[in-house]
Design a protein around this motif. Structure first.
Motif, PDB file in Angstrom:
ATOM      1  N   LYS A  22       0.840  -1.205   0.000  1.00 40.33           N
ATOM      2  CA  LYS A  22       0.000   0.000   0.000  1.00 40.33           C
ATOM      3  C   LYS A  22       0.875   1.256   0.000  1.00 40.33           C
ATOM      4  CE  LYS A  22      -3.915   2.011  -0.041  1.00 40.33           C
ATOM      5  NZ  LYS A  22      -4.801   1.820  -1.200  1.00 40.33           N
ATOM      6  N   PHE A  23       1.939   1.218   0.803  1.00 44.32           N
ATOM      7  CA  PHE A  23       2.859   2.365   0.863  1.00 44.32           C
ATOM      8  C   PHE A  23       3.430   2.664  -0.525  1.00 44.32           C
ATOM      9  CE2 PHE A  23       7.047   4.190   0.983  1.00 44.32           C
ATOM     10  CZ  PHE A  23       6.972   5.203   1.922  1.00 44.32           C
ATOM     11  N   ILE A  24       3.858   1.619  -1.204  1.00 47.01           N
ATOM     12  CA  ILE A  24       4.491   1.812  -2.523  1.00 47.01           C
ATOM     13  C   ILE A  24       3.456   2.262  -3.553  1.00 47.01           C
ATOM     14  CG2 ILE A  24       5.698   0.601  -4.392  1.00 47.01           C
ATOM     15  CD1 ILE A  24       7.149  -0.965  -2.130  1.00 47.01           C
ATOM     16  N   GLU A  25       2.225   1.779  -3.377  1.00 42.48           N
ATOM     17  CA  GLU A  25       1.136   2.235  -4.241  1.00 42.48           C
ATOM     18  C   GLU A  25       0.903   3.742  -4.048  1.00 42.48           C
ATOM     19  OE1 GLU A  25      -2.405  -0.234  -3.915  1.00 42.48           O
ATOM     20  OE2 GLU A  25      -3.610   1.533  -4.424  1.00 42.48           O
ATOM     21  N   LEU A  26       0.890   4.179  -2.800  1.00 41.92           N
ATOM     22  CA  LEU A  26       0.608   5.584  -2.508  1.00 41.92           C
ATOM     23  C   LEU A  26       1.780   6.498  -2.860  1.00 41.92           C
ATOM     24  CD1 LEU A  26      -1.309   5.182   0.863  1.00 41.92           C
ATOM     25  CD2 LEU A  26      -2.222   6.204  -1.231  1.00 41.92           C
ATOM     26  N   SER A  27       3.004   5.982  -2.752  1.00 41.61           N
ATOM     27  CA  SER A  27       4.143   6.881  -2.969  1.00 41.61           C
ATOM     28  C   SER A  27       4.614   6.911  -4.422  1.00 41.61           C
ATOM     29  CB  SER A  27       5.302   6.549  -2.027  1.00 41.61           C
ATOM     30  OG  SER A  27       5.746   5.240  -2.203  1.00 41.61           O
ATOM     31  N   THR A  28       4.514   5.792  -5.135  1.00 42.10           N
ATOM     32  CA  THR A  28       4.988   5.802  -6.532  1.00 42.10           C
ATOM     33  C   THR A  28       4.122   4.949  -7.485  1.00 42.10           C
ATOM     34  OG1 THR A  28       6.539   4.007  -6.013  1.00 42.10           O
ATOM     35  CG2 THR A  28       7.432   6.229  -5.941  1.00 42.10           C
ATOM     36  N   ILE A  29       2.941   4.499  -7.040  1.00 44.82           N
ATOM     37  CA  ILE A  29       2.085   3.600  -7.846  1.00 44.82           C
ATOM     38  C   ILE A  29       2.919   2.485  -8.484  1.00 44.82           C
ATOM     39  CG2 ILE A  29       0.124   3.486  -9.435  1.00 44.82           C
ATOM     40  CD1 ILE A  29      -0.210   6.397  -9.368  1.00 44.82           C
ATOM     41  N   GLY A  30       3.604   1.726  -7.628  1.00 46.25           N
ATOM     42  CA  GLY A  30       4.380   0.598  -8.136  1.00 46.25           C
ATOM     43  C   GLY A  30       5.834   0.940  -8.401  1.00 46.25           C
ATOM     44  N   VAL A  31       6.501   0.018  -9.066  1.00 48.33           N
ATOM     45  CA  VAL A  31       7.950   0.095  -9.284  1.00 48.33           C
ATOM     46  C   VAL A  31       8.214  -0.159 -10.768  1.00 48.33           C
ATOM     47  CG1 VAL A  31      10.149  -1.028  -8.737  1.00 48.33           C
ATOM     48  CG2 VAL A  31       8.433  -0.718  -6.947  1.00 48.33           C
TER      49      VAL A  31
END
Lengths: 437, 437
Positions: free
Chosen positions: B289-298
C-alpha cells in the motif's frame, strides 16, 4: 592500425547485416500478426490515418455480430491504465525499442553537474523538445525534476512547499471533484508538514495553503484554474492530461510548479516516469532532496526508455507518415479518443439513464484546428432516480469503476477509464446499452 | 497453413542468422577493446580467475611508475557508488543486455494475481533462485515486495510496522555507528507514525520500538544482531551487504522482515531496485500500500533488467568459466574485494596514522572456504592525536569521505567507499600513503 581498420570494416559489415536481419524479422512478425487472431490485426493491415481511426468501430461491429460477451468477464475500468496505446506502439515496430547493455547506467549518478543529479540528460533534452513541439508548457527558466511517476513529484512538491518550522501543517486543498488519491497521498504518513483540508470551494481557513489544480481535471475533464482567490496560496499544477489527444492545447502553461507524467502522455505507465517544471531553484532543490531521501534518485533505465519514446513521438509529429518516423502519435491518439467519445455519447444518448459532461470546443494550437475535449476518463452520472449508488450498479454488470465519493462528491457519479484496450472498451459500451434497455 | 509454416521457417532462419551476427559483433567489440586504451583492457585480454584478480595491482603499479596523480583530481568516496562492478559486466559482453520493445510493460500491473501487483514474476523468480543458490536468506513462506531501491522498502517497512492509532510515534533506533541516512529518512516528513530515537545501545524508553539491524553493518562491516533485548521490539533486517563478496555466508537469514538491494548485490545502483522478504502477509500488504501511494508501483523496465542480471549471476555461479555463462560473479568480486582490502591494509599498516577494524574470519557456505569479511566500506579511524576531524583531513587531500558524526559517533572516524572504479581506488591508496609520510 591495419588491425584496427580491419575491425572497423568487420564491424560495419555486421551492423549492416544486423540491420537487414532486423527489418526482415519485423516483416515476419508483421506478416504473422496479419494472419493471427490479434484484435489489432485489421488496423495493422491497413495503412493511413483514416483507416486506423476506424478500427475501433469495426472491432465493435464484429463483436456485436459474433455475440462474444456472455456478461461474465470482469472489466476493470477503475484505474486509468492506458493500455489503449499498446496498439500504436505495436504498429511502430522497433522504432521505440531500447537496448541496455549490462554495464550501462550502473552508477547512482546521471549528471553530477545538474542540481537534479539523477536526471538523465537525454531525457531532459527530449522533455524540452516535446514541450516546444506541442506548445503545452514553457520550459525556459525551469529546473526539470524527474520522478518515479508524477505521484512521487506530487509528494516532493508538498515537502518542498510546506514551511519547515510552522506551528501546524499547511493545508492542502483541491476543488471537488478532485483526484481520488490526493487525500490519502497527503495524509498516509500523518506528516507534520502538510495535511489534507478538502474541497477548495469551501476552504475558508486563514493562513497559507497549497492548492492542487488539475487541468484538464481528473475525474471530470474540465479545464481548471485556481478556485481560491486569496493571497498566501501556493499552486501546484497537475497537467498530466494536458496533451492534444485529451484537450485542445490553448497556450503554453506558464506556472510556478507543473507536473507531467509519461503514463498519460504516451501510455507507458509501467515505466514510472514523471517530470516537474519548477521555476524557483530553491523549491526544485527541496524536491530533489525529497527524491534522494525517498528513493535515492529515479531509475536510469526507465529514463532512457522514456527519452526514446518521447523522441519517437517528436519524430512522428514532425515527419508524419514517413516510414522512418511512422504515423503521428498525437493525431492517431486524438482520432481514437474522438471515436471513443463519439461511441460513448451515442450509447449514453440512446436512453435517459446516464449523462455525461458537456464540454466547450476550443482551438488547438498544436493540431491547428477546433477540437473537443475528450478526456481520459468519462465522468458518468446516473440520472435514474431508482439508482442511489452508480458504482454498485455497474459492478452488478461486472464493470469496475470508481464512485463519486472517492472524488469528494456523491455516489450518483462514477469515473470510467477511457484508455483500456479496444476489446474492454467495446464490452463496456455493450453493457452500458444493456443497462439502459 | 502453408503460409504460416513458411513464416515459421523464415523466422527461424532469421533468428539463427541474427544469433550468428550477434556473436560475431561481440567478438569484434572484444577485439577492439583489447586494442583500446581502457584501464580494464589488461584484464580482458587475460582469461581465468587469478589473472583477472591481479589486474588492480597491475594498474596500481603502472599508475605509480607513470606518476599520473598530481593530487588535483577530486575523488568522491562519500557515496557507496558501486562502479567497481562495471568491469565485470563489460567482460560479460551481451549476456546481460536487455531489449525492451516500445509496446512492452505499458500497463501499471505486472501480476494482478499477486498481492504485490507491481512485482514482475520473472524478477520474483530470479530472487528466489539467487537466494537458494547463495544460501543467504530463506524465501519460503515469504511475500516478496519489490521497491524503488531498498530505501523505499525501508520507509514502507516503517509505515507498515508503526501502529496507526498510537498516541505518539513509534521510536526507530539502530546501534551506532548506524547508516547515516536512517535519521533523516525517518524524520524528514515529521511523520506522526514513527520518529528517530537514536542509538539502540542507549535506548531506554518504555513501549514498542522498531530496531534496524544492518548486517554486515554500514559503515563498519561487522556482523550484527539486535542490541535491545526487550519485548515490544520489532526488527527490520537490512541485509544489503550479506553477499559472498563482502562477508562469509554463515547461514540463511530467517527473519520477519529482511531488505536486499540490487545496488550492492550486483552493482546496478542506477536501476533502483530492491526487494523485501516479508513473513507476515498483513505487513507485506501495508508495505505494498505504501508503494502504491508513494509511486504507484515500481518501474517494470528496471525489474526486467534486474531479473536478467540476477539470472546471469546465477548461471555464472552454476557453470563458471563456460563461454555461455562467463566467470563466476561472486568469485571474481570476492577476489577483487580481497585484493583491495589487502592493499588497503598494507597502506594503513605502513604508518600509525590510521587504523581499520579487525574482523574475525568465518566459514562461507557459498564459497565453501574460510574467508575474511571485506566490507563495501572502509571504516577508517584517524589515530593521530593532532587530527580532530578526519573527514576534513581527507578533504584537504581532495578525497571526499563521510565523517563519523553522520553515523552517530565522533569525527575521528570516516567511512570510505571500497566500490569505486580501479583508478579512483588506486589514487585513494596513493594519497593515503602520502598523508602518512
Amino acid at each position: 592500425m591495419v588491425n584496427f581498420l580491419s575491425i572497423f570494416t568487420m564491424r560495419n559489415l555486421f551492423f549492416l547485416s544486423l540491420a537487414l536481419n532486423l527489418s526482415l524479422i519485423m516483416r515476419v512478425f508483421y506478416e504473422a500478426e496479419k494472419h493471427g487472431p490479434h484484435e489489432l490485426s485489421a488496423r495493422k493491415a491497413d495503412s493511413g490515418l483514416e483507416k486506423a481511426a476506424h478500427a475501433t468501430q469495426r472491432t465493435l461491429v464484429s463483436l456485436s455480430s459474433s455475440g462474444q460477451d456472455d456478461g461474465e468477464k470482469l472489466i476493470n475500468l477503475d484505474h486509468g491504465d492506458p493500455t489503449m496505446y499498446e496498439s500504436y506502439w505495436q504498429q511502430m515496430g522497433e522504432k521505440t525499442t531500447v537496448v541496455i547493455p549490462g554495464w550501462q547506467s550502473m552508477s547512482y549518478f546521471s549528471d553530477v553537474k545538474n542540481p537534479c543529479w539523477f536526471l538523465e540528460p537525454e531525457f531532459a533534452k527530449q522533455v524540452v523538445r516535446l514541450h516546444n513541439l506541442v506548445g503545452n508548457a514553457v520550459t525556459e527558466g525551469r529546473q526539470i525534476v524527474v520522478g518515479t511517476g508524477s505521484s512521487q513529484l506530487f509528494l516532493a512538491a508538498l515537502y518542498a512547499l510546506a514551511p519547515k518550522d510552522a506551528s501546524e501543517p499547511i493545508s492542502v486543498i483541491s476543488a471537488a471533484p478532485f483526484y481520488s488519491s490526493y487525500p490519502s497521498m497527503t495524509d498516509y504518513l500523518k506528516s507534520g508538514l502538510y495535511k489534507w483540508a478538502g474541497d477548495a470551494r469551501s476552504f475558508d481557513k486563514e493562513g497559507p495553503y497549497i492548492e492542487l489544480v488539475t487541468s484538464p481535471n481528473n475525474p471530470d475533464g474540465f479545464v481548471r484554474h485556481s478556485m481560491v482567490n486569496r493571497s498566501g496560496g501556493i499552486l501546484v499544477h497537475d497537467l498530466a492530461y494536458y496533451w492534444p489527444q485529451y484537450t485542445p492545447i490553448s497556450s503554453a502553461a506558464d506556472h510556478d510548479l507543473t507536473l507531467f507524467t509519461v503514463s498519460k502522455a504516451t501510455g507507458h505507465a509501467g515505466t514510472r516516469i514523471g517530470w516537474a517544471l519548477v521555476k524557483d531553484p530553491e523549491v526544485a532543490k527541496k524536491m530533489i532532496k525529497f527524491i534522494e531521501l525517498s528513493t535515492i534518485g529515479v531509475s536510469r533505465d526507465s529514463q532512457l526508455r522514456a527519452a526514446r519514446i518521447l523522441e519517437v513521438i517528436i519524430n512522428s509529429s514532425q515527419n508524419p507518415g514517413r516510414p522512418e518516423s511512422g504515423e503521428s502519435f498525437f493525431k492517431i491518439s486524438h482520432h481514437l479518443m474522438a471515436e471513443r467519445w463519439q461511441l460513448l455519447r451515442e450509447a449514453v444518448n440512446r436512453g435517459r439513464f446516464f449523462s455525461l459532461p458537456d464540454f466547450q470546443q476550443g482551438f488547438c494550437q498544436f493540431l491547428n484546428q477546433v477540437s473537443q475535449p475528450q478526456p481520459a476518463f468519462a465522468w458518468l452520472k446516473c440520472e435514474d432516480e431508482s439508482v442511489e449508488d452508480c458504482e454498485s450498479l455497474l459492478r452488478d454488470h461486472k464493470i469496475l469503476t470508481r464512485g463519486g465519493r472517492s472524488f469528494g462528491v456523491g455516489p450518483k457519479y462514477i469515473r470510467v477509464s477511457m484508455l483500456d484496450r479496444d476489446h474492454n472498451f467495446n464490452l463496456f459500451l455493450k453493457r452500458l446499452a444493456s443497462i439502459q434497455t
